[in-house]
Design an enzyme around this catalytic site. Structure first.
Site, PDB file in Angstrom:
ATOM      1  N   SER A  36       0.835  -1.204   0.000  1.00 54.74           N
ATOM      2  CA  SER A  36       0.000   0.000   0.000  1.00 54.74           C
ATOM      3  C   SER A  36       0.863   1.245   0.000  1.00 54.74           C
ATOM      4  CB  SER A  36      -0.868  -0.012   1.263  1.00 54.74           C
ATOM      5  OG  SER A  36      -1.477   1.235   1.445  1.00 54.74           O
ATOM      6  N   TYR A  60      -1.773  -0.714  11.021  1.00 56.77           N
ATOM      7  CA  TYR A  60      -2.031  -1.247   9.669  1.00 56.77           C
ATOM      8  C   TYR A  60      -0.820  -1.009   8.760  1.00 56.77           C
ATOM      9  CZ  TYR A  60      -3.651  -1.458   4.843  1.00 56.77           C
ATOM     10  OH  TYR A  60      -3.747  -1.742   3.502  1.00 56.77           O
ATOM     11  N   LYS A 119       2.111  -3.637   6.781  1.00 66.31           N
ATOM     12  CA  LYS A 119       2.513  -3.659   5.368  1.00 66.31           C
ATOM     13  C   LYS A 119       4.036  -3.498   5.257  1.00 66.31           C
ATOM     14  CE  LYS A 119      -1.478  -4.256   3.454  1.00 66.31           C
ATOM     15  NZ  LYS A 119      -1.809  -5.549   2.877  1.00 66.31           N
TER      16      LYS A 119
HETATM   17  N1  LIG Z   1      -8.796  -1.110  -0.677  1.00 62.94           N
HETATM   18  C1  LIG Z   1      -7.762  -0.300  -0.466  1.00 62.94           C
HETATM   19  O1  LIG Z   1      -7.929   0.915  -0.377  1.00 62.94           O
HETATM   20  C2  LIG Z   1      -6.363  -0.843  -0.370  1.00 62.94           C
HETATM   21  C3  LIG Z   1      -5.265   0.021  -0.547  1.00 62.94           C
HETATM   22  C4  LIG Z   1      -3.980  -0.498  -0.441  1.00 62.94           C
HETATM   23  C5  LIG Z   1      -3.780  -1.828  -0.145  1.00 62.94           C
HETATM   24  N2  LIG Z   1      -4.856  -2.648   0.055  1.00 62.94           N
HETATM   25  C6  LIG Z   1      -4.619  -4.060   0.393  1.00 62.94           C
HETATM   26  O2  LIG Z   1      -5.164  -4.873  -0.628  1.00 62.94           O
HETATM   27  C7  LIG Z   1      -5.651  -6.100  -0.065  1.00 62.94           C
HETATM   28  C8  LIG Z   1      -7.089  -6.318  -0.511  1.00 62.94           C
HETATM   29  O3  LIG Z   1      -7.855  -5.198  -0.116  1.00 62.94           O
HETATM   30  P1  LIG Z   1      -9.429  -5.117  -0.379  1.00 62.94           P
HETATM   31  O4  LIG Z   1      -9.766  -3.676  -0.453  1.00 62.94           O
HETATM   32  O5  LIG Z   1      -9.803  -6.011  -1.474  1.00 62.94           O
HETATM   33  O6  LIG Z   1      -9.952  -5.668   1.014  1.00 62.94           O
HETATM   34  P2  LIG Z   1     -11.150  -6.695   1.335  1.00 62.94           P
HETATM   35  O7  LIG Z   1     -11.363  -6.644   2.803  1.00 62.94           O
HETATM   36  O8  LIG Z   1     -12.286  -6.446   0.436  1.00 62.94           O
HETATM   37  O9  LIG Z   1     -10.485  -8.090   0.929  1.00 62.94           O
HETATM   38  C9  LIG Z   1      -9.673  -8.825   1.818  1.00 62.94           C
HETATM   39  C10 LIG Z   1     -10.147 -10.249   1.782  1.00 62.94           C
HETATM   40  O10 LIG Z   1      -9.351 -11.038   2.678  1.00 62.94           O
HETATM   41  C11 LIG Z   1     -10.216 -11.905   3.398  1.00 62.94           C
HETATM   42  N3  LIG Z   1      -9.535 -12.246   4.657  1.00 62.94           N
HETATM   43  C12 LIG Z   1      -9.311 -11.449   5.727  1.00 62.94           C
HETATM   44  N4  LIG Z   1      -8.663 -12.129   6.688  1.00 62.94           N
HETATM   45  C13 LIG Z   1      -8.456 -13.386   6.208  1.00 62.94           C
HETATM   46  C14 LIG Z   1      -7.850 -14.555   6.736  1.00 62.94           C
HETATM   47  N5  LIG Z   1      -7.303 -14.573   7.957  1.00 62.94           N
HETATM   48  N6  LIG Z   1      -7.835 -15.662   5.973  1.00 62.94           N
HETATM   49  C15 LIG Z   1      -8.399 -15.676   4.722  1.00 62.94           C
HETATM   50  N7  LIG Z   1      -8.987 -14.600   4.188  1.00 62.94           N
HETATM   51  C16 LIG Z   1      -9.021 -13.463   4.919  1.00 62.94           C
HETATM   52  C17 LIG Z   1     -11.512 -11.138   3.576  1.00 62.94           C
HETATM   53  O11 LIG Z   1     -12.621 -11.970   3.820  1.00 62.94           O
HETATM   54  C18 LIG Z   1     -11.608 -10.411   2.236  1.00 62.94           C
HETATM   55  O12 LIG Z   1     -12.292 -11.199   1.274  1.00 62.94           O
HETATM   56  C19 LIG Z   1      -5.475  -5.978   1.445  1.00 62.94           C
HETATM   57  O13 LIG Z   1      -4.291  -6.654   1.809  1.00 62.94           O
HETATM   58  C20 LIG Z   1      -5.347  -4.489   1.666  1.00 62.94           C
HETATM   59  O14 LIG Z   1      -4.568  -4.197   2.816  1.00 62.94           O
HETATM   60  C21 LIG Z   1      -6.143  -2.194  -0.075  1.00 62.94           C
END
Ligand SMILES: NC(=O)c1ccc[n+]([C@@H]2O[C@H](COP(=O)([O-])OP(=O)(O)OC[C@H]3O[C@@H](n4cnc5c(N)ncnc54)[C@H](O)[C@@H]3O)[C@@H](O)[C@H]2O)c1
Length: 351
Positions: A138, A162, A166
């Site tokens: 991120s 958080y 990362k």
């Molecule tokens: N959305 C954003 O703004 C953003 C920005 C930068 C980085 N990210 C990173 O991208 C990744 C995906 O983000 P997103 O927005 O799709 O989030 P999201 O919460 O929609 O998706 C994360 C998924 O991981 C699953 N999950 C959580 N804990 C788990 C576990 N212990 N075992 C198995 N599955 C598990 C959840 O059920 C969910 O489906 C994350 O790592 C997040 O930190 C997101």
């Protein structure tokens, strides 16, 4: 970089593949002919998201097959069994917890799921000889950057648990890659993903009140909240409001496709910015959303929020050179697609 044969077909394991970015990436992978195995515990996703993935990829000639397992990524043995049994070629690791405020209140959950989960996944991959990984990092690792646009050489500083997870995972990935040159790892530093699949059938499905500007603004448009709170209009930016690099989630998903094609040429671990390289202000986002909705979305200026930075956007040129990929979709498209999803699915996947 050395250029060995690239991964262009085979089986990809997507941890967190039912989530927002994971489900959109799964669509792109299936459409390009990869088979996809989703591992998700559905703690922040609905199984309906995967039904919709199947729906929007049905009828695409040559599309890959989708399977899924309800598994916690911290269960190393279960993940190792899936990696071996399903003949996985590479992993895209999305699974994790992502709410900054919650991470301050519940740091141990964040260290357990994000850091512990990544270590368990890496161990399972090492045991089964699957050593190609694309990781969801991120822009939060840059904190308040000294220079904008921010490039990958910028110093990393984080100010909440958080972000620290990362940063720690990136360091773990570097150490693992340095310990054994069979690892090939790309850490993708996403800027601000917004938007939804153009079909209107898939999108972000936040639990409760969304933390992010675009989903909140769209919920104001549907009458769920009276107005958007704009946190400060006295920042040193073009209109005084905060500026961020918003990227359409489908552009981001296509970036993962390109990353999987490129990962075989990576030696060790490489971090790449995935963003558009353009900053948009809060007022510009509200204006784009108002245009998409066809009515003025009300907002009020309130005090700055502690911890918010004035502006950040990225230099995406290293990703463009390395992946042969570039984000193409405009802020207006992000707003239109987000609105179509919100309008047609006011209660998300429970609609
Ligand atoms: N959305 C954003 O703004 C953003 C920005 C930068 C980085 N990210 C990173 O991208 C990744 C995906 O983000 P997103 O927005 O799709 O989030 P999201 O919460 O929609 O998706 C994360 C998924 O991981 C699953 N999950 C959580 N804990 C788990 C576990 N212990 N075992 C198995 N599955 C598990 C959840 O059920 C969910 O489906 C994350 O790592 C997040 O930190 C997101």
């Amino acid at each position: 970089m050395c250029h060995a044969a690239s991964v262009t077909s085979g089986t990809i394991l997507c941890t967190g593949g039912a989530g927002y970015i994971g489900s959109h990436t799964t669509v792109e992978l299936l459409s390009a002919g990869w088979d996809v195995v989703v591992v998700d515990d559905f703690s922040n996703a609905s199984p309906v998201a995967l039904d919709r993935v199947r729906e929007v990829t049905a009828g695409i000639a040559g599309a890959g097959r989708l399977s899924s397992h309800r598994v916690d990524i911290r269960d190393e043995d279960a993940v190792a069994e899936i990696l071996a049994d399903d003949g996985v070629d590479a992993v895209v690791h999305f699974a994790g917890l992502k709410a900054v405020g919650e991470s301050v209140a519940m740091p141990l959950n964040y260290y357990s799921v994000n850091v512990g989960g990544s270590v368990a996944l890496l161990r399972a991959m090492d045991r089964t000889g699957v050593r190609r990984l694309v990781f969801s990092s991120s822009c939060t690792v840059y904190g308040d950057p000294e220079r904008i646009p921010v490039d990958e050489q910028a110093e990393r500083h984080v100010s909440n648990p958080y972000g620290r997870t990362k940063l720690m995972i990136e360091d773990i990935l570097s150490d693992v890659a340095a310990s054994d040159d069979r690892w090939q790892i790309l850490a993708l530093r996403y800027f601000n993903p917004v938007g939804a699949h153009a079909s209107g059938r898939m999108g972000e499905d936040p639990d409760g009140i969304p933390n992010n500007l675009m989903p909140y603004t769209m919920q104001v448009a549907t009458g769920r909240h009276p107005f958007v709170r704009v946190f400060g209009d006295d920042y040193p930016t073009k209109d005084g409001t905060g500026v961020r690099d918003y990227i359409h989630v489908v552009d981001l998903a296509e970036g993962h496709l390109a990353a999987l094609r490129a990962v075989d040429g990576v030696k060790g671990m490489l971090a790449l910015n995935l963003g558009t390289g353009t900053g948009s202000s809060v007022l510009e986002v509200i204006a784009a959303a108002s245009k998409a909705v066809g009515q003025d979305i009300p907002y009020q200026i309130v005090d700055r929020r502690p911890g918010d930075i004035a502006a950040t956007w990225c230099d995406p040129s290293l990703a463009e050179r390395t992946l042969g990929w570039r984000a193409e979709r405009t802020l207006d498209q992000m707003a239109e697609d987000h609105w179509r999803w919100q309008r047609d699915n006011p209660a998300g996947y429970r609609s």
